[in-house]
Design a protein around this motif. Sequence first.
Motif, PDB file in Angstrom:
ATOM      1  N   ILE A 128       0.838  -1.203   0.000  1.00  0.00           N
ATOM      2  CA  ILE A 128       0.000   0.000   0.000  1.00  0.00           C
ATOM      3  C   ILE A 128       0.873   1.254   0.000  1.00  0.00           C
ATOM      4  N   ALA A 129       1.914   1.267   0.826  1.00  0.00           N
ATOM      5  CA  ALA A 129       2.804   2.433   0.893  1.00  0.00           C
ATOM      6  C   ALA A 129       3.486   2.673  -0.451  1.00  0.00           C
ATOM      7  N   LEU A 130       3.976   1.622  -1.081  1.00  0.00           N
ATOM      8  CA  LEU A 130       4.609   1.757  -2.389  1.00  0.00           C
ATOM      9  C   LEU A 130       3.592   2.257  -3.424  1.00  0.00           C
ATOM     10  N   GLY A 131       2.369   1.769  -3.332  1.00  0.00           N
ATOM     11  CA  GLY A 131       1.313   2.234  -4.228  1.00  0.00           C
ATOM     12  C   GLY A 131       0.977   3.697  -4.012  1.00  0.00           C
ATOM     13  N   VAL A 132       0.917   4.136  -2.757  1.00  0.00           N
ATOM     14  CA  VAL A 132       0.628   5.535  -2.444  1.00  0.00           C
ATOM     15  C   VAL A 132       1.759   6.427  -2.960  1.00  0.00           C
ATOM     16  N   LEU A 133       2.996   6.016  -2.771  1.00  0.00           N
ATOM     17  CA  LEU A 133       4.137   6.795  -3.270  1.00  0.00           C
ATOM     18  C   LEU A 133       4.066   6.946  -4.798  1.00  0.00           C
ATOM     19  N   THR A 134       3.735   5.866  -5.475  1.00  0.00           N
ATOM     20  CA  THR A 134       3.636   5.891  -6.930  1.00  0.00           C
ATOM     21  C   THR A 134       2.459   6.749  -7.385  1.00  0.00           C
ATOM     22  N   SER A 135       1.320   6.575  -6.733  1.00  0.00           N
ATOM     23  CA  SER A 135       0.136   7.370  -7.067  1.00  0.00           C
ATOM     24  C   SER A 135       0.405   8.858  -6.863  1.00  0.00           C
ATOM     25  N   GLY A 136       1.170   9.187  -5.836  1.00  0.00           N
ATOM     26  CA  GLY A 136       1.525  10.580  -5.574  1.00  0.00           C
ATOM     27  C   GLY A 136       2.364  11.179  -6.688  1.00  0.00           C
ATOM     28  N   ILE A 137       3.257  10.386  -7.247  1.00  0.00           N
ATOM     29  CA  ILE A 137       4.072  10.869  -8.368  1.00  0.00           C
ATOM     30  C   ILE A 137       3.189  11.103  -9.590  1.00  0.00           C
ATOM     31  N   VAL A 138       2.288  10.163  -9.860  1.00  0.00           N
ATOM     32  CA  VAL A 138       1.369  10.331 -10.994  1.00  0.00           C
ATOM     33  C   VAL A 138       0.515  11.586 -10.799  1.00  0.00           C
ATOM     34  N   MET A 139      -0.028  11.761  -9.599  1.00  0.00           N
ATOM     35  CA  MET A 139      -0.861  12.936  -9.325  1.00  0.00           C
ATOM     36  C   MET A 139      -0.034  14.220  -9.374  1.00  0.00           C
ATOM     37  N   GLY A 140       1.227  14.138  -8.984  1.00  0.00           N
ATOM     38  CA  GLY A 140       2.108  15.299  -9.076  1.00  0.00           C
ATOM     39  C   GLY A 140       2.303  15.735 -10.518  1.00  0.00           C
ATOM     40  N   ILE A 141       2.514  14.763 -11.390  1.00  0.00           N
ATOM     41  CA  ILE A 141       2.672  15.075 -12.814  1.00  0.00           C
ATOM     42  C   ILE A 141       1.379  15.669 -13.371  1.00  0.00           C
ATOM     43  N   LEU A 142       0.243  15.090 -12.985  1.00  0.00           N
ATOM     44  CA  LEU A 142      -1.038  15.601 -13.477  1.00  0.00           C
ATOM     45  C   LEU A 142      -1.375  16.975 -12.893  1.00  0.00           C
ATOM     46  N   SER A 143      -0.989  17.214 -11.653  1.00  0.00           N
ATOM     47  CA  SER A 143      -1.360  18.458 -10.980  1.00  0.00           C
ATOM     48  C   SER A 143      -0.387  19.606 -11.246  1.00  0.00           C
ATOM     49  N   TYR A 144       0.869  19.307 -11.330  1.00  0.00           N
ATOM     50  CA  TYR A 144       1.885  20.346 -11.491  1.00  0.00           C
ATOM     51  C   TYR A 144       2.404  20.434 -12.922  1.00  0.00           C
ATOM     52  N   GLY A 145       1.995  19.505 -13.759  1.00  0.00           N
ATOM     53  CA  GLY A 145       2.490  19.454 -15.130  1.00  0.00           C
ATOM     54  C   GLY A 145       3.816  18.720 -15.168  1.00  0.00           C
ATOM     55  N   PHE A 146       4.107  18.085 -16.269  1.00  0.00           N
ATOM     56  CA  PHE A 146       5.321  17.284 -16.377  1.00  0.00           C
ATOM     57  C   PHE A 146       6.575  18.126 -16.222  1.00  0.00           C
ATOM     58  N   LEU A 147       6.618  19.295 -16.859  1.00  0.00           N
ATOM     59  CA  LEU A 147       7.811  20.138 -16.747  1.00  0.00           C
ATOM     60  C   LEU A 147       7.970  20.691 -15.332  1.00  0.00           C
ATOM     61  N   GLY A 148       6.868  21.065 -14.711  1.00  0.00           N
ATOM     62  CA  GLY A 148       6.926  21.535 -13.327  1.00  0.00           C
ATOM     63  C   GLY A 148       7.392  20.444 -12.386  1.00  0.00           C
ATOM     64  N   PHE A 149       6.948  19.213 -12.644  1.00  0.00           N
ATOM     65  CA  PHE A 149       7.365  18.060 -11.846  1.00  0.00           C
ATOM     66  C   PHE A 149       8.866  17.819 -12.012  1.00  0.00           C
TER      67      PHE A 149
END
Length: 154
Positions: A128-149
């Motif tokens: 679950i922790a590994l999944g949350v970490l990964t989901s956070g990266i995906v959401m970071g890219i979606l929320s901040y944009g790929f270049l911002g990430f």
Amino acid sequence: MLKKYLTVFLVSMLPIVELRGGIPIGAGLGLGFRESYLICVLGNLLPVPFLIPFSEMLLEWLSTWPVVGPFFGRFLQKAKTKAATITNALFWGLFAFVAVPLHGTGAWTGSAIAAVLKIPPKKAFGAIALGVLTSGIVMGILSYGFLGFLQVMF
């Protein structure tokens, strides 16, 4: 600033919304990706050690309540249905389920699935922790944009 941190932390703890809602809210509040990611991951993972051992029992009990029972009954049924799809590859199946940032996936449902499948708590928490970490990266890219990430990461 503390109010912003507390907001994204508490939103990330909520079932259904979780980190998938916390990170975009953090971006909207003007928080940087690193701080938003860290706060949201911590908020999303905080309930997990308590959810894994008690979630199935709690959901079954809540499903008997008159007003909210149907909601929790559907939630438990959904967890049992999704659990059937990952029985062969427990750790990686649970990780993948939590890592995909879609409605109905995440740490709360992942904890219920772990309880239904009787996955040992340490193993379940790791997936679950590994999944949350990964989901956070995906959401970071979606929320901040790929270049911002990328700018924040490097």
